[in-house]
Design an enzyme around this catalytic site. Structure first.
Site, PDB file in Angstrom:
ATOM      1  NE  ARG A 100      -1.708  30.089  12.044  1.00  0.00           N
ATOM      2  CZ  ARG A 100      -1.382  30.431  13.144  1.00  0.00           C
ATOM      3  NH1 ARG A 100      -0.355  29.741  13.732  1.00  0.00           N
ATOM      4  NH2 ARG A 100      -1.895  31.342  14.013  1.00  0.00           N
ATOM      5  CE  LYS A 110     -10.406  37.400  23.043  1.00  0.00           C
ATOM      6  NZ  LYS A 110     -10.279  36.002  23.131  1.00  0.00           N
ATOM      7  N   GLY A 156      -3.169  37.858  16.057  1.00  0.00           N
ATOM      8  CA  GLY A 156      -1.899  38.498  16.577  1.00  0.00           C
ATOM      9  C   GLY A 156      -2.271  39.741  17.611  1.00  0.00           C
ATOM     10  N   GLY A 157      -3.162  39.449  18.153  1.00  0.00           N
ATOM     11  CA  GLY A 157      -3.386  40.378  19.457  1.00  0.00           C
ATOM     12  C   GLY A 157      -4.034  41.690  18.780  1.00  0.00           C
ATOM     13  CE  LYS A 215      -9.815  36.457  17.702  1.00  0.00           C
ATOM     14  NZ  LYS A 215      -8.650  35.637  17.864  1.00  0.00           N
TER      15      LYS A 215
HETATM   16  P1  ADP Z   1      -5.477  36.193  18.745  1.00  0.00           P
HETATM   17  O1  ADP Z   1      -6.336  35.797  17.470  1.00  0.00           O
HETATM   18  O2  ADP Z   1      -4.992  37.685  18.506  1.00  0.00           O
HETATM   19  O3  ADP Z   1      -4.234  35.246  19.031  1.00  0.00           O
HETATM   20  P2  ADP Z   1      -6.913  35.400  21.001  1.00  0.00           P
HETATM   21  O4  ADP Z   1      -8.350  35.274  21.114  1.00  0.00           O
HETATM   22  O5  ADP Z   1      -6.049  34.115  20.881  1.00  0.00           O
HETATM   23  O6  ADP Z   1      -6.367  36.309  20.195  1.00  0.00           O
HETATM   24  O7  ADP Z   1      -5.990  35.926  22.161  1.00  0.00           O
HETATM   25  C1  ADP Z   1      -4.837  36.419  22.402  1.00  0.00           C
HETATM   26  C2  ADP Z   1      -4.505  36.550  24.101  1.00  0.00           C
HETATM   27  O8  ADP Z   1      -5.266  37.333  24.650  1.00  0.00           O
HETATM   28  C3  ADP Z   1      -4.538  35.240  24.587  1.00  0.00           C
HETATM   29  O9  ADP Z   1      -3.372  34.452  24.342  1.00  0.00           O
HETATM   30  C4  ADP Z   1      -4.642  35.615  26.199  1.00  0.00           C
HETATM   31  O10 ADP Z   1      -3.376  36.005  26.609  1.00  0.00           O
HETATM   32  C5  ADP Z   1      -5.400  36.991  25.835  1.00  0.00           C
HETATM   33  N1  ADP Z   1      -7.020  36.780  26.138  1.00  0.00           N
HETATM   34  C6  ADP Z   1      -7.811  36.431  25.298  1.00  0.00           C
HETATM   35  N2  ADP Z   1      -9.110  36.209  25.650  1.00  0.00           N
HETATM   36  C7  ADP Z   1      -8.918  36.397  26.889  1.00  0.00           C
HETATM   37  C8  ADP Z   1      -9.919  36.811  27.982  1.00  0.00           C
HETATM   38  N3  ADP Z   1     -11.168  36.287  27.805  1.00  0.00           N
HETATM   39  N4  ADP Z   1      -9.498  36.743  29.198  1.00  0.00           N
HETATM   40  C9  ADP Z   1      -8.206  37.213  29.556  1.00  0.00           C
HETATM   41  N5  ADP Z   1      -7.411  37.122  28.329  1.00  0.00           N
HETATM   42  C10 ADP Z   1      -7.773  36.888  27.390  1.00  0.00           C
HETATM   43 MG    MG Z   2      -4.755  33.529  19.612  1.00  0.00          MG
END
Ligand code: ADP
Ligand code: MG
Ligand code: ADP
Length: 652
Positions: free
Chosen positions: A296, A158, A164-165, A116
């Site tokens: 993907r 993060k 997957g959160g 990321k």
């Molecule tokens: P993953 O790789 O686990 O999918 P993401 O970066 O896509 O991680 O983030 C997953 C979820 O977390 C997003 O869909 C959103 O709901 C929340 N999220 C991510 N970044 C932010 C942010 N900067 N502010 C608020 N919510 C966020």
């Molecule tokens: Mg995501």
């Protein structure tokens, strides 16, 4: 076009890919682990190769074994689906080194978006707005805390390798930063073998809006957006397209940014650019930021297919086999609105715990798109994702498509495992969601209400009673009068007992005519009639269906309710201790009577055989004694509680 491809996946996505390949005349090779030998994707494919044990690391993640399977079967290309090896650049390189085609982006593009932090840096360069924050290489905790301070709380930590959160922590204020950092790093290290993190401004009232892109290595188009704001713990639950409240301006801005992102890495195939959007005050052209790219086919791709009419897997195969983009941007348009719900085997009241089980019954409505990897009789095993199916509906407007989703959910029948059906249905009825007022916190705020399991009402219980009594014949059907509850042509009330969530329910059934019953449960009475296969309760037509599965019985009405039989042998299958009367524990047919008046019996002797619910039950003597009277004969149809054998008074 390829003559044959191998699908390096399982479950619904393997089935989904096989279906399009078949439509295009492309041969298919499935791969399967020990526990998947009889799986739906194996049955659908032209050929199937066993690749190892149940654990993913020993089968679906064995790139070498999968590539060998492709070579052995003469497949020219490998479709990775999602998950497993789909975003693994080493696998892509190995596929290409073996002289095969990877149906997806290049290893280089996957690497560019794999972490990321690097992806954000790259996107900044390409002029794509990214979430304000720190995504540099300094991982010193004091330094990171300082960065968080500068960004301004709340912030989100993060894992750079996250997905997957996992490895994600919201930090509301300064004092909580160090502990959150340590736990995010720990989780990231375990899950991804990489403890590095980045820090982002936490967007309040966030909406998750992503753009479907498609590239051919040089050029790219977008297929509009999907709103995936309905999330539980950062996991998507229901997705839709287009996004509620989207304007042409914002759509163009987001679409252009997504296409820029795809072109910046020479993207080939289907991909998704995820944006976090500030939803606090409508959608704005300066209110969305790049979060990550998924390189993907995405789980929720069906909603995009529904509104664009494009088969994304077909596009994947065409581009991977060397064709250019199948359409230009101006060819693409949105038609109507679509929703997708993810049906899982999970225990919602227990905190959404993944569940397992053998699906003794699985039936879907005809009027929704169903993507599934399982059929009646299949197992939801603990080895893989417990998804049962994705239900997708498409209507002319958002309101219509949402109503269709609600109906599709209430008409889905699952037995053999608990599911999140009731939770999904509650969501479709949520006022804020109906109004299109979505953000990623919606589910969390109303979780208690949404996760409430509906309790079976007395009408449902009355239907269950008739089901347990075997009284499922309809008026006008050539029914067997005896089994419809008649004895000597007179309505004889019978009492049926069964369990609902551990609670014992006693229902008194009076059969008035074939298919017509009065059911009393406590103070409440219902008139239940079955006519031409339809249940009427108190005169009102219902959609309820009653089905028996061994010891359990489902009433499919709303999202379905499960009742359990009370083990008849555990309850008075023998005469009570010291009692004189052996009574029928349930209604049934007397298959055999083994004793005559005057016979000496000892405890445990078999007295009669009662056939009920297609099973034979032996009724035993509970004590030594002498038979005083036989109150029944072979071939008699008896009601529950009917006295069958009388013993002489026990000698004291
Ligand atoms: P993953 O790789 O686990 O999918 P993401 O970066 O896509 O991680 O983030 C997953 C979820 O977390 C997003 O869909 C959103 O709901 C929340 N999220 C991510 N970044 C932010 C942010 N900067 N502010 C608020 N919510 C966020
Ligand atoms: Mg995501
Ligand atoms: P469905 O809700 O699946 O379309 P029906 O068309 O038979 O089923 O529903 C008729 C009415 O019964 C509706 O108002 C519905 O909300 C209600 N209903 C649905 N499930 C139940 C239930 N388990 N108990 C009582 N009423 C129900």
């Amino acid at each position: 076009m390829f003559a044959k491809i191998l699908i390096a996946n399982r479950g619904e996505i393997a089935c989904r890919v096989i279906e399009t390949a078949r439509k295009m005349g492309v041969g298919t090779v499935a791969v399967y682990s020990d526990v998947d030998a009889g799986a739906r994707h194996v049955a659908l494919a032209d050929q199937a190769v066993h690749i190892g044990a149940a654990a993913p690391a020993e089968s679906y993640l064995r790139g070498d074994v999968i590539i060998q399977a492709a070579l052995d079967t003469g497949a020219e290309a490998i479709h990775p689906g999602y998950g497993f090896l789909s975003e693994n650049p080493e696998f892509v390189e190995a596929v290409e080194a073996a002289g095969l085609v990877f149906i997806g982006p290049s290893a280089k593009a996957i690497r560019a978006m794999g972490l990321k932090d690097a992806a954000k840096a790259l996107m900044e360069e390409a002029g794509v707005p990214v979430v304000p924050g720190y995504h540099g290489s300094n991982q010193d905790s004091a330094y990171l805390a300082e960065q968080a301070e500068q960004i301004g709380y709340p912030v989100l930590i993060k894992a750079v390798a996250g997905g997957g959160g996992k490895g994600m922590r919201l930090v509301e204020k300064e004092g909580e930063f160090d502990a959150a950092l340590a736990s995010a790093q720990g989780e990231a290290k375990t899950a991804f073998g990489n403890a590095d993190v980045l820090i982002e401004k936490y967007i309040t009232s966030p909406r998750h809006i992503e753009v479907q892109v498609f590239g051919d290595g040089t050029d790219a188009v977008h297929l509009f957006e999907r709103d995936c704001s309905l999330q539980r713990r950062h996991q998507k639950v229901i997705e839709e397209a287009p996004a509620p409240g989207m304007t042409e301006d914002v759509r163009a801005a987001m679409g252009n940014a997504a296409v820029r992102a795809a072109k910046a890495i020479g993207y080939a195939g289907a991909g998704t650019i995820e944006f976090i959007v500030d939803g606090s005050d409508g959608l704005r052209t300066d209110g969305f930021w790049f979060m990550e790219m998924n390189t993907r086919l995405q789980v929720e791709h069906p909603v995009t297919e529904a509104i664009t009419g494009v088969d994304l897997v077909e596009w994947q195969l065409r581009v991977a086999s060397g064709e250019g983009l199948p359409a230009s941007q101006s060819d693409l348009a949105i038609k109507g609105h679509a929703f997708e719900a993810r049906l899982y085997a999970e225990d919602v009241p227990a905190g959404f715990l993944p569940a397992t089980g053998t699906l003794s019954h699985l039936e879907f409505p005809q009027d929704a798109r169903i993507d599934t990897g399982v059929r009646t009789g299949d197992e939801i095993s603990p080895w893989y994702d417990p998804m049962i199916a994705k239900l997708t509906t498409h209507g002319p407007t958002r309101a219509v498509a949402l109503k269709q989703l609600e109906q599709a959910l209430t008409r889905t029948e699952v037995a053999g495992s608990v599911t999140n059906l009731a939770f999904l249905t509650s969501l479709t009825r949520h006022e804020g969601f109906r109004a299109g007022d979505v953000d990623t916190g919606l589910i969390g705020r109303d979780l208690e209400h949404l996760a409430e399991e509906p309790v079976a009402c007395s009408r449902t219980r009355a239907l269950a009673a008739l089901g347990f009594a075997g009284l499922t014949e309809a008026v006008g059907e050539a029914a067997d009068i005896e089994s419809a509850g008649f004895t000597l042509w007179e309505p004889v009330p019978q009492t049926i007992t069964f369990l609902y969530n551990g609670e014992e329910i006693a229902a008194r059934i009076t059969t008035l005519a074939v298919g017509e019953h009065r059911v009393e449960i406590g103070e409440i009475a219902h008139d239940v009639t079955r006519r031409a296969g339809i249940w009427f309760v108190d005169g009102a037509k219902t959609r309820a269906r009653v089905r028996r599965f061994g010891e359990s019985l489902s009433v499919f009405w709303g999202n379905g309710y499960v009742f359990e039989a009370i083990d008849p042998l555990a309850r008075g299958g023998a005469a009570e201790e010291g009692g004189n009367i052996v009574a029928a524990p349930m209604p049934g047919l007397l298959k055999a009577v083994f004793v005559k008046p005057g016979a000496k019996v000892t405890e445990g002797d078999r007295l009669v055989i009662l056939e009920a619910m297609k099973m034979e039950h032996s009724l035993l003597a509970s004590r030594d004694g002498v038979v005083a009277d036989v109150l029944c004969g072979e071939g008699d149809q008896v009601v529950a509680g009917a006295p069958l054998i009388q013993l002489e008074e026990a000698e004291v």
